[in-house]
Design an enzyme around this catalytic site. Structure first.
Site, PDB file in Angstrom:
ATOM      1  N   THR A   1       2.245  11.591   5.471  1.00  0.00           N
ATOM      2  CA  THR A   1       2.155  12.777   5.258  1.00  0.00           C
ATOM      3  C   THR A   1       1.367  13.356   4.195  1.00  0.00           C
ATOM      4  O   THR A   1       1.236  12.744   3.016  1.00  0.00           O
ATOM      5  CB  THR A   1       3.813  13.215   4.385  1.00  0.00           C
ATOM      6  OG1 THR A   1       4.826  12.706   5.211  1.00  0.00           O
ATOM      7  CG2 THR A   1       3.932  14.834   4.464  1.00  0.00           C
TER       8      THR A   1
ATOM      9  N   ASP B   1       5.674   2.270   3.606  1.00  0.00           N
ATOM     10  CA  ASP B   1       4.641   1.381   4.402  1.00  0.00           C
ATOM     11  C   ASP B   1       3.580   0.945   3.592  1.00  0.00           C
ATOM     12  O   ASP B   1       2.924   2.012   3.041  1.00  0.00           O
ATOM     13  CB  ASP B   1       4.226   2.254   5.702  1.00  0.00           C
ATOM     14  CG  ASP B   1       3.708   1.413   6.624  1.00  0.00           C
ATOM     15  OD1 ASP B   1       3.570   0.081   6.593  1.00  0.00           O
ATOM     16  OD2 ASP B   1       2.772   2.154   7.585  1.00  0.00           O
TER      17      ASP B   1
ATOM     18  N   HIS C   1       0.075   7.431   9.927  1.00  0.00           N
ATOM     19  CA  HIS C   1       1.136   7.889  10.708  1.00  0.00           C
ATOM     20  C   HIS C   1       0.956   9.025  11.603  1.00  0.00           C
ATOM     21  O   HIS C   1       0.693  10.105  10.968  1.00  0.00           O
ATOM     22  CB  HIS C   1       2.292   7.714   9.840  1.00  0.00           C
ATOM     23  CG  HIS C   1       2.417   6.720   8.949  1.00  0.00           C
ATOM     24  ND1 HIS C   1       3.641   6.546   7.962  1.00  0.00           N
ATOM     25  CD2 HIS C   1       2.133   5.476   9.107  1.00  0.00           C
ATOM     26  CE1 HIS C   1       3.608   5.240   7.536  1.00  0.00           C
ATOM     27  NE2 HIS C   1       3.024   4.446   8.174  1.00  0.00           N
TER      28      HIS C   1
ATOM     29  N   MET D   1       5.249   9.848   2.750  1.00  0.00           N
ATOM     30  CA  MET D   1       6.535   9.334   2.448  1.00  0.00           C
ATOM     31  C   MET D   1       7.081   8.061   2.990  1.00  0.00           C
ATOM     32  O   MET D   1       6.276   7.281   3.828  1.00  0.00           O
ATOM     33  CB  MET D   1       7.764  10.417   3.393  1.00  0.00           C
ATOM     34  CG  MET D   1       7.565  10.468   4.700  1.00  0.00           C
ATOM     35  SD  MET D   1       8.609  11.713   5.568  1.00  0.00           S
ATOM     36  CE  MET D   1       8.201  11.476   7.193  1.00  0.00           C
TER      37      MET D   1
END
Length: 367
Positions: free
Chosen positions: A186, A309, A212, A306
């Site tokens: 994010t 990972d 991501h 967020m």
């Protein structure tokens, strides 16, 4: 309570998205049918977060977003088409200041919305906690700051990154086949722009990026970064030899892995592994790199996003002799991923976003 403004010209989408959040006990939901109506409600409803469609009459989503970021900066999650043009518009929205996006359901919207709901709720909750800066967008602020300070600020304690207690000396290049591994989620496209645009075309190590993002958007991200950077930026959708001066963006909905073939480092897109929650997986990228490159020839960078990972594998890299940088809380839109890395003791340096590129430039002696 989280005050959510849902902006969409489709009555069905307004009903479906509104219904998802009205079923959550901690949301108060308001509806707007287009950008003009959203602006009218912006100062009255004072939302904590907004979901915003792009294609709307009277005032489209991009024009609305631009005004939101000027008049009352607020976390915005775009609702985006999966088409090529939709991906390009989404990248533009992220550059304007949107925190994140969610692809519109395909096919029978009323059926697909159920599968989308958990991720949409997760993204909106994260966005509601995001740090939003007023008017001057992140990349513009970084470029302005770099221009004022010069390309190679000295690395000194206090004015530079916070180094973890007991860590090694600042990074120095070792050999010709090292890698820089970057993970983000994010807020990542803005952070990647800020990280990559100051780097010179002759940067000596390949840079691999796990952001991501769905596959229909990573190509647009790579193309946009390629236009903005002196470095070449490409999406990895097939086995690709790694070369200095190039940034390799993992294809969405898959994982990027590194292997060595006849002495040459190769990056490939692998089917997303179910053992990892987020994709492209930062953890899997780092794991694969550590199997073929000595840790001391790896640099890990974990930026806004967020979740956690990358935190575990980068901590392992740090303990085995690699060099790891975590984005500082003060600059991260969402300090989830880098925060977990710092908590685990896996960061050699905790660095504001405006300083990470300068750290690399100085460490490698680039001009």
């Amino acid at each position: 309570m989280i005050r959510l403004l849902v902006v969409d010209d489709s009555a069905l989408m307004r009903r479906l998205i509104g219904g998802i959040f009205e079923a959550e006990s901690d949301f108060v939901v308001e509806i707007a049918r287009n950008g003009a109506e959203a602006m009218a409600k912006l100062h009255v409803f004072e939302p904590d977060v907004i979901t915003l469609d792009i294609h709307m009459p009277e005032m489209d989503g991009l024009a609305c977003l631009d005004r939101i970021m000027i008049e009352r900066p607020c976390p915005v999650v775009m609702v985006s088409q999966r088409t090529e043009s939709g991906a390009a518009e989404t990248m533009q929205a992220l550059e304007l200041g949107a925190v994140d996006f969610v692809p519109k359901p395909e096919g029978a919207v009323s059926l697909d919305i159920d599968s989308l709901a958990p991720r949409l709720i997760e993204k909106v909750r994260a966005a509601a906690q995001a740090r939003i800066r007023p008017t001057l967008r992140l990349a513009e602020r970084v470029r302005a700051k770099v221009g004022r300070q010069g390309a190679r600020p000295a690395l000194r304690r206090g004015s530079a990154p916070t180094r973890a207690e007991g860590t090694r000396a600042p990074l120095r290049p070792l050999g010709s086949d090292g890698l820089v591994l970057v993970g983000t989620s994010t807020g990542g496209p803005q952070a990647l722009d800020a990280l990559l645009t100051p780097l010179p075309a002759d940067f000596p190590w390949p840079i691999l990026v796990a952001q991501h993002m769905p596959s229909s958007f990573t190509g647009a991200l790579a193309r946009r970064l390629d236009k903005a950077c002196a470095l070449q930026v490409v999406e990895v959708s097939a086995p690709t030899s790694l070369a200095a001066g190039t940034v390799y963006v993992a294809r969405g909905d898959a994982d990027m892995i590194v292997r060595r073939q006849r002495g040459v480092l190769i990056a490939s897109a692998a089917p997303a592994a179910s053992t990892f929650r987020w994709h492209p997986s930062v953890d899997r990228l780092v794991q694969s790199a550590m199997t073929v490159v000595p840790p001391e020839r790896l640099v890990g960078i974990l930026m806004t996003g967020m979740g956690n990972d990358g935190a575990a594998t980068l901590t392992e890299l740090h303990r085995n002799g690699g060099y790891v940088i975590a984005e500082a809380e003060e600059s991260a839109i969402v300090w989830g991923m880098p925060g977990e890395l710092v908590k685990s003791g896996g960061a050699d340096a905790v660095v504001p976003l405006t300083r990470i590129a300068a750290c690399l430039v100085e460490a490698f002696g680039c001009r």
